[in-house]
Design a protein around this motif. Structure first.
Motif, mmCIF file in Angstrom:
data_model
loop_
_atom_site.group_PDB
_atom_site.id
_atom_site.type_symbol
_atom_site.label_atom_id
_atom_site.label_comp_id
_atom_site.label_asym_id
_atom_site.label_seq_id
_atom_site.Cartn_x
_atom_site.Cartn_y
_atom_site.Cartn_z
ATOM 1 N N ASP A 31 3.385 7.620 -4.490
ATOM 2 C CA ASP A 31 3.948 8.698 -5.304
ATOM 3 C C ASP A 31 5.332 8.392 -5.862
ATOM 4 O OD1 ASP A 31 1.674 10.123 -4.699
ATOM 5 O OD2 ASP A 31 2.629 11.356 -3.159
ATOM 6 N N THR A 32 6.092 7.512 -5.199
ATOM 7 C CA THR A 32 7.480 7.288 -5.612
ATOM 8 C C THR A 32 7.762 5.913 -6.208
ATOM 9 O OG1 THR A 32 8.123 6.542 -3.400
ATOM 10 C CG2 THR A 32 8.358 8.917 -3.887
ATOM 11 N N ASN A 33 6.923 4.906 -5.919
ATOM 12 C CA ASN A 33 7.155 3.573 -6.472
ATOM 13 C C ASN A 33 5.937 2.684 -6.269
ATOM 14 O OD1 ASN A 33 7.375 1.929 -3.951
ATOM 15 N ND2 ASN A 33 9.136 3.243 -3.582
ATOM 16 N N ALA A 34 6.008 1.499 -6.864
ATOM 17 C CA ALA A 34 4.981 0.478 -6.678
ATOM 18 C C ALA A 34 5.709 -0.853 -6.511
ATOM 19 C CB ALA A 34 4.037 0.424 -7.875
ATOM 20 N N THR A 35 5.233 -1.669 -5.579
ATOM 21 C CA THR A 35 5.914 -2.936 -5.319
ATOM 22 C C THR A 35 4.951 -4.110 -5.315
ATOM 23 O OG1 THR A 35 5.712 -2.691 -2.919
ATOM 24 C CG2 THR A 35 7.750 -1.876 -3.928
ATOM 25 N N PHE A 36 5.526 -5.275 -5.566
ATOM 26 C CA PHE A 36 4.851 -6.563 -5.401
ATOM 27 C C PHE A 36 5.742 -7.371 -4.483
ATOM 28 C CE2 PHE A 36 4.272 -11.025 -6.207
ATOM 29 C CZ PHE A 36 2.904 -11.163 -6.349
ATOM 30 N N ARG A 37 5.142 -8.078 -3.524
ATOM 31 C CA ARG A 37 5.886 -8.983 -2.647
ATOM 32 C C ARG A 37 4.929 -10.067 -2.188
ATOM 33 N NH1 ARG A 37 5.515 -4.070 0.230
ATOM 34 N NH2 ARG A 37 7.666 -3.654 -0.272
ATOM 35 N N PHE A 38 5.486 -11.128 -1.652
ATOM 36 C CA PHE A 38 4.637 -12.199 -1.135
ATOM 37 C C PHE A 38 5.259 -12.838 0.098
ATOM 38 C CE2 PHE A 38 7.335 -14.488 -4.176
ATOM 39 C CZ PHE A 38 7.725 -15.598 -3.443
ATOM 40 N N HIS A 39 4.404 -13.502 0.864
ATOM 41 C CA HIS A 39 4.850 -14.350 1.978
ATOM 42 C C HIS A 39 3.803 -15.420 2.202
ATOM 43 C CE1 HIS A 39 2.016 -12.870 5.073
ATOM 44 N NE2 HIS A 39 2.192 -11.666 4.521
ATOM 45 N N GLN A 40 4.233 -16.519 2.798
ATOM 46 C CA GLN A 40 3.286 -17.569 3.151
ATOM 47 C C GLN A 40 2.389 -17.055 4.270
ATOM 48 O OE1 GLN A 40 5.004 -21.748 3.151
ATOM 49 N NE2 GLN A 40 6.869 -20.496 3.221
ATOM 50 N N ILE A 41 1.162 -17.523 4.292
ATOM 51 C CA ILE A 41 0.241 -17.139 5.360
ATOM 52 C C ILE A 41 0.509 -18.081 6.524
ATOM 53 C CG2 ILE A 41 -2.162 -16.925 6.052
ATOM 54 C CD1 ILE A 41 -2.816 -16.337 3.083
ATOM 55 N N ARG A 42 0.917 -17.498 7.625
ATOM 56 C CA ARG A 42 1.260 -18.253 8.832
ATOM 57 C C ARG A 42 0.341 -17.794 9.964
ATOM 58 N NH1 ARG A 42 6.201 -17.090 6.241
ATOM 59 N NH2 ARG A 42 7.365 -18.988 5.722
ATOM 60 N N PRO A 43 0.389 -18.486 11.106
ATOM 61 C CA PRO A 43 -0.473 -18.066 12.227
ATOM 62 C C PRO A 43 -0.278 -16.598 12.617
ATOM 63 C CG PRO A 43 0.426 -20.231 12.668
ATOM 64 C CD PRO A 43 1.085 -19.743 11.400
ATOM 65 N N ASP A 44 0.963 -16.076 12.541
ATOM 66 C CA ASP A 44 1.190 -14.658 12.791
ATOM 67 C C ASP A 44 0.681 -13.904 11.575
ATOM 68 O OD1 ASP A 44 2.074 -12.098 13.321
ATOM 69 O OD2 ASP A 44 4.166 -12.533 12.840
ATOM 70 N N PRO A 45 -0.352 -13.077 11.713
ATOM 71 C CA PRO A 45 -0.965 -12.450 10.541
ATOM 72 C C PRO A 45 -0.062 -11.475 9.800
ATOM 73 C CG PRO A 45 -1.877 -11.517 12.547
ATOM 74 C CD PRO A 45 -0.975 -12.660 12.960
ATOM 75 N N GLY A 46 1.002 -11.000 10.431
ATOM 76 C CA GLY A 46 1.872 -10.044 9.752
ATOM 77 C C GLY A 46 1.320 -8.642 9.821
ATOM 78 N N ARG A 47 1.956 -7.759 9.084
ATOM 79 C CA ARG A 47 1.592 -6.344 9.183
ATOM 80 C C ARG A 47 0.572 -5.903 8.151
ATOM 81 N NH1 ARG A 47 6.377 -3.181 6.185
ATOM 82 N NH2 ARG A 47 4.896 -1.517 6.383
ATOM 83 N N TYR A 48 0.107 -6.782 7.286
ATOM 84 C CA TYR A 48 -0.791 -6.367 6.213
ATOM 85 C C TYR A 48 -2.239 -6.769 6.488
ATOM 86 C CZ TYR A 48 3.629 -5.589 3.901
ATOM 87 O OH TYR A 48 4.888 -5.156 3.597
ATOM 88 N N THR A 49 -2.693 -6.557 7.727
ATOM 89 C CA THR A 49 -4.081 -6.891 8.049
ATOM 90 C C THR A 49 -4.990 -5.661 8.004
ATOM 91 O OG1 THR A 49 -3.526 -6.725 10.398
ATOM 92 C CG2 THR A 49 -3.508 -8.932 9.422
ATOM 93 N N ASP A 50 -4.474 -4.492 8.405
ATOM 94 C CA ASP A 50 -5.265 -3.253 8.357
ATOM 95 C C ASP A 50 -4.707 -2.376 7.237
ATOM 96 O OD1 ASP A 50 -6.807 -1.003 8.728
ATOM 97 O OD2 ASP A 50 -5.843 -0.416 10.613
ATOM 98 N N LEU A 51 -5.195 -2.592 6.028
ATOM 99 C CA LEU A 51 -4.646 -1.888 4.874
ATOM 100 C C LEU A 51 -4.884 -0.388 4.925
ATOM 101 C CD1 LEU A 51 -5.406 -4.368 1.968
ATOM 102 C CD2 LEU A 51 -3.393 -4.200 3.428
ATOM 103 N N ASP A 52 -5.971 0.040 5.563
ATOM 104 C CA ASP A 52 -6.236 1.478 5.639
ATOM 105 C C ASP A 52 -5.263 2.200 6.576
ATOM 106 O OD1 ASP A 52 -8.270 1.959 3.745
ATOM 107 O OD2 ASP A 52 -9.712 0.971 5.066
ATOM 108 N N ALA A 53 -4.459 1.456 7.330
ATOM 109 C CA ALA A 53 -3.430 2.082 8.160
ATOM 110 C C ALA A 53 -2.306 2.654 7.293
ATOM 111 C CB ALA A 53 -2.860 1.074 9.155
ATOM 112 N N PHE A 54 -2.215 2.196 6.055
ATOM 113 C CA PHE A 54 -1.203 2.690 5.127
ATOM 114 C C PHE A 54 -1.775 3.906 4.394
ATOM 115 C CE2 PHE A 54 -0.265 -1.726 5.861
ATOM 116 C CZ PHE A 54 1.117 -1.741 6.001
ATOM 117 N N GLN A 55 -1.615 5.067 4.979
ATOM 118 C CA GLN A 55 -2.222 6.287 4.454
ATOM 119 C C GLN A 55 -1.532 6.824 3.208
ATOM 120 O OE1 GLN A 55 -5.060 7.878 5.805
ATOM 121 N NE2 GLN A 55 -5.200 5.895 6.828
ATOM 122 N N GLN A 56 -0.252 6.567 3.025
ATOM 123 C CA GLN A 56 0.502 7.133 1.914
ATOM 124 C C GLN A 56 0.506 6.242 0.676
ATOM 125 O OE1 GLN A 56 1.712 10.289 2.240
ATOM 126 N NE2 GLN A 56 0.678 10.167 4.210
#
Length: 187
Positions: A135-160
Protein backbone atom coordinates in the motif's frame (compact mmCIF):
# COMPACT_ATOMS: atom_id res chain seq x y z
CA UNK A 1 18.40 -21.42 -14.82
CA UNK A 2 15.88 -18.73 -14.00
CA UNK A 3 13.29 -19.46 -11.31
CA UNK A 4 10.33 -17.26 -10.55
CA UNK A 5 8.41 -17.53 -7.28
CA UNK A 6 5.44 -15.41 -6.16
CA UNK A 7 3.24 -15.34 -3.12
CA UNK A 8 -0.48 -15.86 -3.66
CA UNK A 9 -1.19 -12.11 -3.42
CA UNK A 10 1.24 -11.36 -6.28
CA UNK A 11 -0.17 -14.22 -8.40
CA UNK A 12 -3.66 -12.81 -7.97
CA UNK A 13 -2.65 -9.18 -8.58
CA UNK A 14 -0.70 -10.01 -11.75
CA UNK A 15 -3.28 -12.47 -13.08
CA UNK A 16 -0.54 -15.02 -13.77
CA UNK A 17 -2.96 -17.91 -13.97
CA UNK A 18 -4.71 -16.30 -16.94
CA UNK A 19 -1.56 -16.14 -19.06
CA UNK A 20 2.02 -14.90 -19.04
CA UNK A 21 1.42 -12.38 -21.84
CA UNK A 22 -0.14 -10.15 -19.17
CA UNK A 23 3.27 -9.81 -17.48
CA UNK A 24 4.60 -7.13 -19.84
CA UNK A 25 4.67 -3.69 -18.18
CA UNK A 26 2.49 -1.11 -19.93
CA UNK A 27 4.67 0.83 -22.39
CA UNK A 28 7.68 -1.43 -21.74
CA UNK A 29 10.30 -1.10 -19.02
CA UNK A 30 10.42 2.43 -17.57
CA UNK A 31 13.31 4.55 -18.87
CA UNK A 32 14.64 5.14 -15.35
CA UNK A 33 14.88 1.40 -14.76
CA UNK A 34 16.65 0.91 -18.09
CA UNK A 35 19.16 3.56 -17.02
CA UNK A 36 19.64 1.92 -13.62
CA UNK A 37 20.40 -1.42 -15.28
CA UNK A 38 22.81 0.28 -17.67
CA UNK A 39 24.91 1.48 -14.71
CA UNK A 40 25.71 -2.18 -13.99
CA UNK A 41 26.89 -4.18 -11.01
CA UNK A 42 30.31 -5.01 -9.59
CA UNK A 43 31.84 -7.47 -7.19
CA UNK A 44 33.39 -5.84 -4.13
CA UNK A 45 35.17 -8.54 -2.17
CA UNK A 46 32.54 -11.14 -1.34
CA UNK A 47 29.67 -8.73 -1.98
CA UNK A 48 27.81 -7.88 -5.16
CA UNK A 49 26.53 -4.33 -5.53
CA UNK A 50 25.49 -1.63 -7.96
CA UNK A 51 28.51 -0.09 -9.67
CA UNK A 52 27.53 3.31 -8.27
CA UNK A 53 27.04 2.09 -4.68
CA UNK A 54 27.98 4.72 -2.14
CA UNK A 55 29.30 2.35 0.52
CA UNK A 56 30.67 -0.95 -0.84
CA UNK A 57 33.47 -0.99 1.75
CA UNK A 58 30.81 -1.33 4.48
CA UNK A 59 30.15 -4.89 3.29
CA UNK A 60 33.17 -6.01 5.29
CA UNK A 61 31.32 -5.02 8.47
CA UNK A 62 28.55 -7.54 7.65
CA UNK A 63 30.53 -10.64 6.74
CA UNK A 64 28.27 -12.62 9.09
CA UNK A 65 25.20 -11.51 7.08
CA UNK A 66 26.17 -10.44 3.56
CA UNK A 67 22.68 -11.25 2.30
CA UNK A 68 21.29 -8.54 4.55
CA UNK A 69 23.96 -6.04 3.52
CA UNK A 70 23.45 -6.72 -0.19
CA UNK A 71 19.67 -6.36 0.18
CA UNK A 72 20.03 -3.11 2.09
CA UNK A 73 22.61 -1.69 -0.31
CA UNK A 74 20.82 -2.74 -3.50
CA UNK A 75 17.29 -1.78 -2.44
CA UNK A 76 15.45 0.98 -4.25
CA UNK A 77 11.85 2.13 -4.58
CA UNK A 78 10.28 1.23 -7.92
CA UNK A 79 7.85 4.16 -7.68
CA UNK A 80 10.87 6.49 -7.91
CA UNK A 81 11.46 5.21 -11.47
CA UNK A 82 8.00 4.20 -12.70
CA UNK A 83 5.35 6.85 -13.35
CA UNK A 84 2.50 5.77 -11.07
CA UNK A 85 0.04 7.72 -8.96
CA UNK A 86 0.99 7.80 -5.30
CA UNK A 87 -1.62 9.53 -3.15
CA UNK A 88 -0.90 11.06 0.23
CA UNK A 89 -3.29 10.33 3.08
CA UNK A 90 -2.46 11.59 6.57
CA UNK A 91 1.06 12.47 5.39
CA UNK A 92 1.69 8.87 4.27
CA UNK A 93 1.97 7.50 0.74
CA UNK A 94 -0.86 5.30 -0.54
CA UNK A 95 -0.54 3.22 -3.70
CA UNK A 96 -3.72 1.79 -5.23
CA UNK A 97 -3.98 -1.87 -6.21
CA UNK A 98 -3.72 -1.19 -9.98
CA UNK A 99 -0.61 0.95 -9.43
CA UNK A 100 0.91 -1.85 -7.31
CA UNK A 101 0.32 -4.20 -10.24
CA UNK A 102 2.14 -1.80 -12.57
CA UNK A 103 5.06 -1.59 -10.14
CA UNK A 104 5.25 -5.39 -9.85
CA UNK A 105 5.27 -5.72 -13.65
CA UNK A 106 8.12 -3.23 -13.95
CA UNK A 107 9.98 -4.94 -11.11
CA UNK A 108 9.66 -8.30 -12.84
CA UNK A 109 10.76 -6.87 -16.20
CA UNK A 110 13.69 -5.18 -14.45
CA UNK A 111 14.68 -8.51 -12.83
CA UNK A 112 14.89 -10.08 -16.29
CA UNK A 113 17.03 -7.16 -17.49
CA UNK A 114 19.13 -7.55 -14.33
CA UNK A 115 19.64 -11.24 -15.15
CA UNK A 116 21.64 -10.16 -18.19
CA UNK A 117 24.02 -8.31 -15.85
CA UNK A 118 24.53 -11.48 -13.79
CA UNK A 119 25.26 -13.59 -16.86
CA UNK A 120 27.70 -10.93 -18.10
CA UNK A 121 29.85 -11.03 -14.95
CA UNK A 122 33.33 -12.45 -15.48
CA UNK A 123 32.44 -15.04 -12.86
CA UNK A 124 28.64 -15.34 -12.82
CA UNK A 125 27.13 -16.03 -9.42
CA UNK A 126 23.67 -17.18 -8.33
CA UNK A 127 21.55 -14.18 -7.32
CA UNK A 128 18.05 -13.74 -5.89
CA UNK A 129 16.04 -10.65 -6.84
CA UNK A 130 13.26 -9.70 -4.43
CA UNK A 131 10.38 -7.56 -5.65
CA UNK A 132 7.66 -6.39 -3.30
CA UNK A 133 4.70 -4.05 -3.52
CA UNK A 134 2.27 -2.88 -0.90
CA UNK A 135 0.00 0.00 0.00
CA UNK A 136 2.86 2.44 0.66
CA UNK A 137 5.74 1.48 -1.66
CA UNK A 138 7.32 -1.08 -3.97
CA UNK A 139 10.94 -2.19 -3.83
CA UNK A 140 13.53 -4.13 -5.79
CA UNK A 141 16.59 -5.62 -4.07
CA UNK A 142 19.02 -8.44 -4.64
CA UNK A 143 21.51 -10.68 -2.87
CA UNK A 144 23.73 -13.56 -3.84
CA UNK A 145 22.28 -16.99 -3.14
CA UNK A 146 24.34 -18.47 -0.32
CA UNK A 147 23.93 -21.61 1.80
CA UNK A 148 21.90 -19.55 4.32
CA UNK A 149 18.58 -19.27 2.46
CA UNK A 150 17.73 -15.88 3.96
CA UNK A 151 14.32 -14.60 4.85
CA UNK A 152 12.68 -14.81 1.42
CA UNK A 153 11.87 -18.52 1.34
CA UNK A 154 8.22 -18.44 2.55
CA UNK A 155 6.74 -15.61 0.51
CA UNK A 156 3.22 -16.18 1.81
CA UNK A 157 4.49 -15.21 5.28
CA UNK A 158 4.51 -11.63 3.97
CA UNK A 159 0.81 -10.90 4.43
CA UNK A 160 0.95 -7.13 3.83
CA UNK A 161 2.92 -7.24 0.58
CA UNK A 162 2.84 -8.86 -2.80
CA UNK A 163 6.17 -10.70 -3.12
CA UNK A 164 8.13 -12.07 -6.07
CA UNK A 165 11.57 -13.67 -6.06
CA UNK A 166 13.55 -14.31 -9.21
CA UNK A 167 16.49 -16.68 -8.78
CA UNK A 168 19.19 -16.33 -11.42
CA UNK A 169 21.51 -19.32 -11.47
CA UNK A 170 23.87 -19.10 -14.44
CA UNK A 171 24.65 -22.44 -16.07
CA UNK A 172 28.42 -21.93 -15.79
CA UNK A 173 28.05 -21.75 -12.00
CA UNK A 174 25.77 -24.80 -11.78
CA UNK A 175 27.97 -26.71 -14.22
CA UNK A 176 31.13 -26.14 -12.16
CA UNK A 177 29.29 -27.05 -8.93
CA UNK A 178 27.99 -30.26 -10.54
CA UNK A 179 31.52 -31.19 -11.68
CA UNK A 180 32.89 -30.53 -8.18
CA UNK A 181 30.21 -32.80 -6.67
CA UNK A 182 30.86 -35.49 -9.29
CA UNK A 183 34.61 -35.50 -8.66
CA UNK A 184 34.04 -35.79 -4.89
CA UNK A 185 32.45 -39.20 -5.40
CA UNK A 186 35.22 -40.52 -7.63
CA UNK A 187 37.96 -42.51 -5.97
Amino acid sequence: MLSLKMNDAAVQTLGVLTGLERLEPPGGLATGLQEKAARGIIRHGQALTWSDSHNPANAQLYLDDLNRWECDDSSFHLEDFVPVKVATVDNAPVIAEQEQRTLLLHGLAFALEFAELIYALQTPTPVRCVISAGDTNATFRFHQIRPDPGRYTDLDAFQQEKMITVDIEPFRVRDSEDRAQSSCGEG
